[in-house]
Every structure is written in structure tokens, then in C-alpha cells.
Design an enzyme around this catalytic site. Sequence first.
Site, PDB file in Angstrom:
ATOM      1  N   THR A 206       0.848  -1.196   0.000  1.00 31.49           N
ATOM      2  CA  THR A 206       0.000   0.000   0.000  1.00 31.49           C
ATOM      3  C   THR A 206       0.880   1.241   0.000  1.00 31.49           C
ATOM      4  OG1 THR A 206      -1.831  -1.087   1.152  1.00 31.49           O
ATOM      5  CG2 THR A 206      -1.704   1.297   1.370  1.00 31.49           C
ATOM      6  N   GLY A 207       0.410   2.301  -0.644  1.00 30.18           N
ATOM      7  CA  GLY A 207       1.133   3.563  -0.661  1.00 30.18           C
ATOM      8  C   GLY A 207       1.451   4.014  -2.068  1.00 30.18           C
TER       9      GLY A 207
ATOM     10  N   ASP B  54       6.312  -4.383  -1.539  1.00 28.82           N
ATOM     11  CA  ASP B  54       5.735  -3.244  -0.822  1.00 28.82           C
ATOM     12  C   ASP B  54       6.748  -2.114  -0.771  1.00 28.82           C
ATOM     13  OD1 ASP B  54       3.945  -1.747   0.662  1.00 28.82           O
ATOM     14  OD2 ASP B  54       3.742  -3.220   2.283  1.00 28.82           O
TER      15      ASP B  54
ATOM     16  N   ALA C 104       8.282   1.412   1.491  1.00 21.72           N
ATOM     17  CA  ALA C 104       8.680   1.690   2.872  1.00 21.72           C
ATOM     18  C   ALA C 104       8.884   3.183   3.032  1.00 21.72           C
ATOM     19  CB  ALA C 104       9.959   0.936   3.238  1.00 21.72           C
TER      20      ALA C 104
ATOM     21  N   GLY D  62       3.919   2.455   7.327  1.00 16.42           N
ATOM     22  CA  GLY D  62       2.666   2.886   7.931  1.00 16.42           C
ATOM     23  C   GLY D  62       2.257   4.295   7.602  1.00 16.42           C
TER      24      GLY D  62
ATOM     25  N   GLY E 241       0.862   5.186   5.060  1.00 14.84           N
ATOM     26  CA  GLY E 241      -0.467   5.071   4.471  1.00 14.84           C
ATOM     27  C   GLY E 241      -1.497   4.477   5.414  1.00 14.84           C
TER      28      GLY E 241
ATOM     29  N   GLU F  95      -0.058  -4.884   6.309  1.00 15.78           N
ATOM     30  CA  GLU F  95       1.201  -5.055   5.587  1.00 15.78           C
ATOM     31  C   GLU F  95       2.123  -6.029   6.308  1.00 15.78           C
ATOM     32  OE1 GLU F  95       1.690  -0.755   3.304  1.00 15.78           O
ATOM     33  OE2 GLU F  95       2.294  -0.923   5.400  1.00 15.78           O
TER      34      GLU F  95
END
Length: 257
Positions: free
Chosen positions: A35-36, A91, A93, A105, A107, A113
Amino acid sequence: MSEPTDLSPSDAAKLAASRAAIALVEDGMKLGLGTGSTAVIMVRELAARARAEGLSLRCAATSQATADLASSLGLRVEPLDQIGWLDLTIDGADEVDPDLNLIKGGGGAHLREKIVARASDRMVVIADPGKVVETLGAFHLPVEVIQFGWQITERLIREMLEAQGLGQRPILLRKRDGQPFLTDEGNLILDLSLEAIPDPARLARGFADIPGVVEHGLFLGICDLAIIGKPDGSVVELTRDDLSDEVDPLFAEEDEA
């Protein structure tokens, strides 16, 4: 794939890292999708490759936002428990240190995650050079807490930080549009401004002793490979075995910027 135009240097670096990471994907794999902002680029590139090559993939998303995006692009998204153990998670970071420890975190999805990353044979992090740091902590550390008694939880966190010699640091309740931000699990996030975290493992143990803390954004010993993209399209791949040779040049580039 057509080349995007007018990318910022940061987005060009994220694109390079994303493409290097999805090159690791093989037909039939079970994948975890992060996510992000960096993950958004990665998911778009992954979907484009899957369409072009006819890849059969099963994907577990780390947030509803990622699930919606991936599904809209034609990727097969399923609940993690339905898929089972994953082959690979990709992912982003917020920070990556020389031991491949992370802060995540930004996002607000670090709980899911971390679950998805732990349920994978391999976790690969993609980032631009600005995310590589010598010591974690300049980026705020997200701590997910339940709504019940959250102010008491905050007080206990403050006491723990002081006991660990981290002093009195600002702790802000994350908000969006003037209202408390709620995670996909309906929890709150406290953002800790620590400046530097000299002993991440000790801090993680401290959070584990506080009732009300659901999860924190320290990812310790979870990342297997960090792919750091550069604006010129090249990448540097970092593992815990060879970091001493590769991280120093990245720091030097950041110092010169």
C-alpha cells in the site's frame, strides 16, 4: 509498456524499482501487494505485465485501496486466508536502514502489511534513494491502537519512551479532513516523532507490553531484499548479506543532493 512522461525524479526512481521487483514475478505465483504511493506504481506495472504476458496470479492486498486498484486493473484479488501462504510480497517503505529494518505505515496500512509480509516466503521492498537512512526515526513512527481507552494507551506509550531514554516526544493522533483517521480495521493511529531510534528491537518489545497497541510500524528482520530505484532508471539491490558494500554510496548520493 509505454514510457510515462513528465515523471518527477522520485516517481521515476519508484518506477525503476517497481519494474525490477515485478521482474521477479513468475506465472502461477501467489503475491502480496503493498500500500502507498510506490505500491500504486508497482500494481499498475504488475497489471500491465500480467495482461501482456497472460500471467495467472493470485493476489492478497494489504488495504482496501490496493484491493480496489488491483481489481480495477484486472488482477485477481482474494482474501489472504483463501490464498494461504504467499510466494512473494512487494511493498514500499517510509524508511530503510542498513540492516533492512523498516518504518512503514505512512499510508496507515502497516498492520495488514506486516501480516501479509510475514505470510510470505520473501518480502521485497521498493523505494527511491530518499528512503534509505542510516538510523530509523526521522519519519514519524505509526502506532495503531484500539479506540477504547486510546488516551490511556498514549500515556503508557509516553511512559515507555521515557523509560527507554527517548524523552518526551510529540505524539499526534492521525487525522484526515479534521476527523480521526481510521484504519481498515477501525483503529486509530498515533504518530510518534522520535527523530532517531537507536535500538529498534528494544522499542518494539516496549510496544508489545502495552495493552491497546495493536501494531507498530517497525518492520524488523522481515525484509529480504530492498530494490532502490534511481531517477535514471537504474536500481541498486540490497540484501542483509551485502549491505556494507552498497549502502554507503547511497548515503553519499543523498548527502550530495
